[in-house]
Scaffold this motif. Structure first.
Motif, short mmCIF file in Angstrom:
data_model
loop_
_atom_site.label_atom_id
_atom_site.label_comp_id
_atom_site.label_asym_id
_atom_site.label_seq_id
_atom_site.Cartn_x
_atom_site.Cartn_y
_atom_site.Cartn_z
N UNK A 226 0.81 -1.23 0.00
CA UNK A 226 0.00 0.00 0.00
C UNK A 226 0.84 1.27 0.00
N UNK A 227 1.93 1.27 0.72
CA UNK A 227 2.72 2.50 0.81
C UNK A 227 3.86 2.51 -0.20
N UNK A 228 3.87 1.51 -1.07
CA UNK A 228 5.02 1.33 -1.96
C UNK A 228 4.72 1.77 -3.39
N UNK A 229 3.52 1.53 -3.87
CA UNK A 229 3.29 1.71 -5.31
C UNK A 229 1.92 2.31 -5.60
N UNK A 230 1.92 3.27 -6.52
CA UNK A 230 0.67 3.85 -7.03
C UNK A 230 0.50 3.40 -8.48
N UNK A 231 -0.37 4.09 -9.23
CA UNK A 231 -0.68 3.61 -10.58
C UNK A 231 -0.38 4.64 -11.66
N UNK A 232 0.10 4.13 -12.79
CA UNK A 232 0.27 4.92 -14.01
C UNK A 232 -0.80 4.43 -14.97
N UNK A 233 -1.82 5.25 -15.22
CA UNK A 233 -2.97 4.81 -16.00
C UNK A 233 -2.80 5.23 -17.47
N UNK A 234 -2.97 4.27 -18.38
CA UNK A 234 -2.82 4.55 -19.82
C UNK A 234 -4.16 4.41 -20.53
N UNK A 246 -11.60 7.68 -18.14
CA UNK A 246 -12.13 8.43 -17.01
C UNK A 246 -12.45 7.49 -15.85
N UNK A 247 -13.01 6.33 -16.18
CA UNK A 247 -13.32 5.35 -15.13
C UNK A 247 -12.06 4.91 -14.40
N UNK A 248 -11.04 4.54 -15.16
CA UNK A 248 -9.81 4.06 -14.53
C UNK A 248 -9.14 5.14 -13.68
N UNK A 249 -9.15 6.37 -14.18
CA UNK A 249 -8.56 7.48 -13.42
C UNK A 249 -9.31 7.69 -12.11
N UNK A 250 -10.63 7.70 -12.19
CA UNK A 250 -11.42 7.97 -10.99
C UNK A 250 -11.33 6.81 -10.00
N UNK A 251 -11.30 5.59 -10.53
CA UNK A 251 -11.19 4.42 -9.66
C UNK A 251 -9.88 4.48 -8.86
N UNK A 252 -8.81 4.86 -9.55
CA UNK A 252 -7.51 4.98 -8.87
C UNK A 252 -7.52 6.18 -7.91
N UNK A 253 -8.07 7.28 -8.36
CA UNK A 253 -8.03 8.52 -7.57
C UNK A 253 -8.75 8.41 -6.22
N UNK A 254 -9.97 7.88 -6.27
CA UNK A 254 -10.76 7.90 -5.02
C UNK A 254 -10.09 7.09 -3.93
N UNK A 255 -9.20 6.17 -4.34
CA UNK A 255 -8.53 5.34 -3.33
C UNK A 255 -7.12 5.82 -3.04
N UNK A 256 -6.76 6.95 -3.66
CA UNK A 256 -5.46 7.54 -3.38
C UNK A 256 -4.31 6.92 -4.16
N UNK A 257 -4.62 6.32 -5.31
CA UNK A 257 -3.57 5.63 -6.07
C UNK A 257 -3.33 6.19 -7.47
N UNK A 258 -3.88 7.37 -7.78
CA UNK A 258 -3.65 7.93 -9.11
C UNK A 258 -2.31 8.66 -9.10
N UNK A 284 -9.74 14.37 -23.44
CA UNK A 284 -8.79 15.06 -22.56
C UNK A 284 -9.55 15.85 -21.48
N UNK A 285 -10.71 16.37 -21.82
CA UNK A 285 -11.51 17.08 -20.81
C UNK A 285 -11.93 16.13 -19.70
N UNK A 286 -12.38 14.94 -20.10
CA UNK A 286 -12.80 13.96 -19.08
C UNK A 286 -11.61 13.56 -18.19
N UNK A 287 -10.45 13.38 -18.82
CA UNK A 287 -9.25 13.08 -18.02
C UNK A 287 -8.99 14.21 -17.04
N UNK A 288 -9.05 15.43 -17.53
CA UNK A 288 -8.68 16.57 -16.69
C UNK A 288 -9.71 16.85 -15.60
N UNK A 289 -10.97 16.49 -15.87
CA UNK A 289 -11.97 16.64 -14.80
C UNK A 289 -11.55 15.82 -13.58
N UNK A 290 -11.04 14.61 -13.83
CA UNK A 290 -10.61 13.77 -12.72
C UNK A 290 -9.28 14.27 -12.13
N UNK A 291 -8.35 14.59 -13.02
CA UNK A 291 -7.02 15.00 -12.56
C UNK A 291 -7.11 16.28 -11.72
#
Ligand code: 3MF
Ligand code: MG
Ligand code: MG
Length: 403
Positions: A226-234, A246-258, A284-291
């Protein structure tokens, strides 16, 4: 208030931009770049570094990324490969200092050489695990020397084709062992960069262990990472998994792994990872909404893991491709920022979830409701009306109003 440059942290990838020659799974290269002398020599690699930094400087991108084997040729032995990498790393360092261009992340290529045919950390062959460990050790050290802000682990061939001869439990245990060893070594040498898994399904093995963000997160949590690795989403990896970016970004983000993104386009008409440059402002807008919800990606960034089409063999198109991608993301960022500033999506969410702010909803959320109290409430009320606000058609068109 943040500048687009600081927010987006664009990165040029070494493998496609300076090593790409137009090969695809169905055909040979279509382009011979003027900086290639036809050899995979250290000399050619050194010259390529000059070209790379000239290109990135002219483009004005602040970062680049590489695999060990993109920048330096593989030698006849591990020792020779490491020596080659040291020679190139010294030159990379020199050019970084000269231009101010920084390393977003380094990584190791654990998938091209035939030794990795059964995977690297998940190989059935212990020697291959050992080789991969030695290679990643070196790649982390070089990334550290170059001030890399992240270090990426894309699973490559970490997966399997057939369960009849695969010990899945053992392979996953080995992958976890590998990650803990990598983390221990990073700590030992004082590398503080962020580790990132890059989820990808289906390619090149039939069953990739890092299939999507959810599979990676389950692995991370199962093995104490948990404290070692986050995610690089492509992008194209998300669509191959049957998700949207957008789904993958948000899924990672809400759990603190984006952690970071590899930007390209999921071409919905093709079934493989085509790595096309992003040009779609809606995407890109959808990506940036999450980012923007997490205030940016730093220490991650927006890396263009993208290549020019094999029909596009003129070097000038490398500029057009990157400029188009940067422009698409800058526009997406501005549109997303405007949507957020108006609070229009917040209003939709607030309205849709209004029933949770008071009464029974509040009791459920604060933990005071029980099955008994919920039953009593519902028996008295009699019915739960399906009346939450949807406004789907309005939402589908929201970006149009800001373009
Ligand atoms: C594969 C990828 C890879 C990873 C790279 C860094 C060659 O589909 O996207 O690019 O990004 O190995 O992890
Ligand atoms: Mg990638
Ligand atoms: Mg990819």
């Amino acid at each position: 208030g943040q500048s687009l440059r600081d927010l987006l942290r664009f990165s040029v990838c070494y493998w496609h931009t300076f090593r790409g020659n137009g090969t695809d799974p169905f055909g040979a290269g279509t382009m011979v770049r003027p900086w290639e002398d036809g050899t995979d020599s250290v000399e050619n690699a050194l010259n390529r570094v000059d070209v790379a930094f000239e290109f990135i400087s002219k483009l004005g991108a602040p970062f680049y990324c590489f695999h060990d084997r993109d920048v330096a040729p593989e030698g006849a032995s591990l020792k020779e490969s490491n020596d080659n990498l040291d020679k190139i790393a010294a030159k990379l360092k020199e050019k970084q200092d000269e231009t101010g261009i920084k390393l977003l992340w380094g990584t190791a290529n654990l998938f091209s050489n035939p030794r990795f045919m059964h995977g690297a950390a998940t190989s059935c062959n212990a020697d291959v695990f050992a080789y991969a460990a030695a290679q990643v050790k070196k790649a982390i050290e070089v990334t550290h020397e170059l001030g890399g802000e992240n270090y990426v682990f894309w699973g490559g061939r970490e997966g399997y084709h057939n369960l009849y001869n695969t010990d899945m439990k053992r392979e996953l245990d080995h992958l976890a062992r590998f990650m803990h060893l990598a983390h221990d070594h990073a700590k030992k040498i004082g590398f503080g960069g962020q580790f990132l898994f890059e989820p990808k399904p289906k390619e090149p093995t039939k069953h990739q262990y890092d299939f999507d963000a959810a599979a990676c997160l389950n692995f991370i949590r199962s093995y104490g990472l948990e404290d070692v690795v986050k995610l690089n989403i492509e992008t194209n990896h998300a669509t191959l998994a049957g998700h949207t970016m957008m789904h993958e970004l948000e899924y990672a983000r809400i759990q603190g792994y984006l952690g970071s993104i590899d930007a390209n386009t999921g071409d919905l008409l093709l079934g493989w990872d085509t790595d096309q440059f992003p040009t779609d402002i809606y995407l890109t807008t959808r990506c940036m909404l999450v980012i923007l919800r997490q205030g940016g990606l730093a220490p991650g960034g927006v890396n263009f893991d993208a290549k020019v089409r094999r029909e596009s063999f003129e070097p000038i198109d490398l500029f057009h491709a990157h400029i188009g991608g940067m422009d698409a993301f800058a526009r997406g960022a501005k549109i997303a920022a405007a949507i957020r500033k108006d609070g229009v999506l917040d209003d939709f969410v607030k309205q849709r979830y209004g029933s949770w702010d008071e009464g029974i909803g509040k009791q459920i959320e604060d933990g005071t409701a029980t099955f008994d109290s919920l039953e009593a409430y519902m028996l008295e009320k009699g019915e739960a009306a399906p009346n939450a606000s949807g406004r789907q058609e309005m939402l589908e068109n929201i970006i149009n109003q800001y373009i």
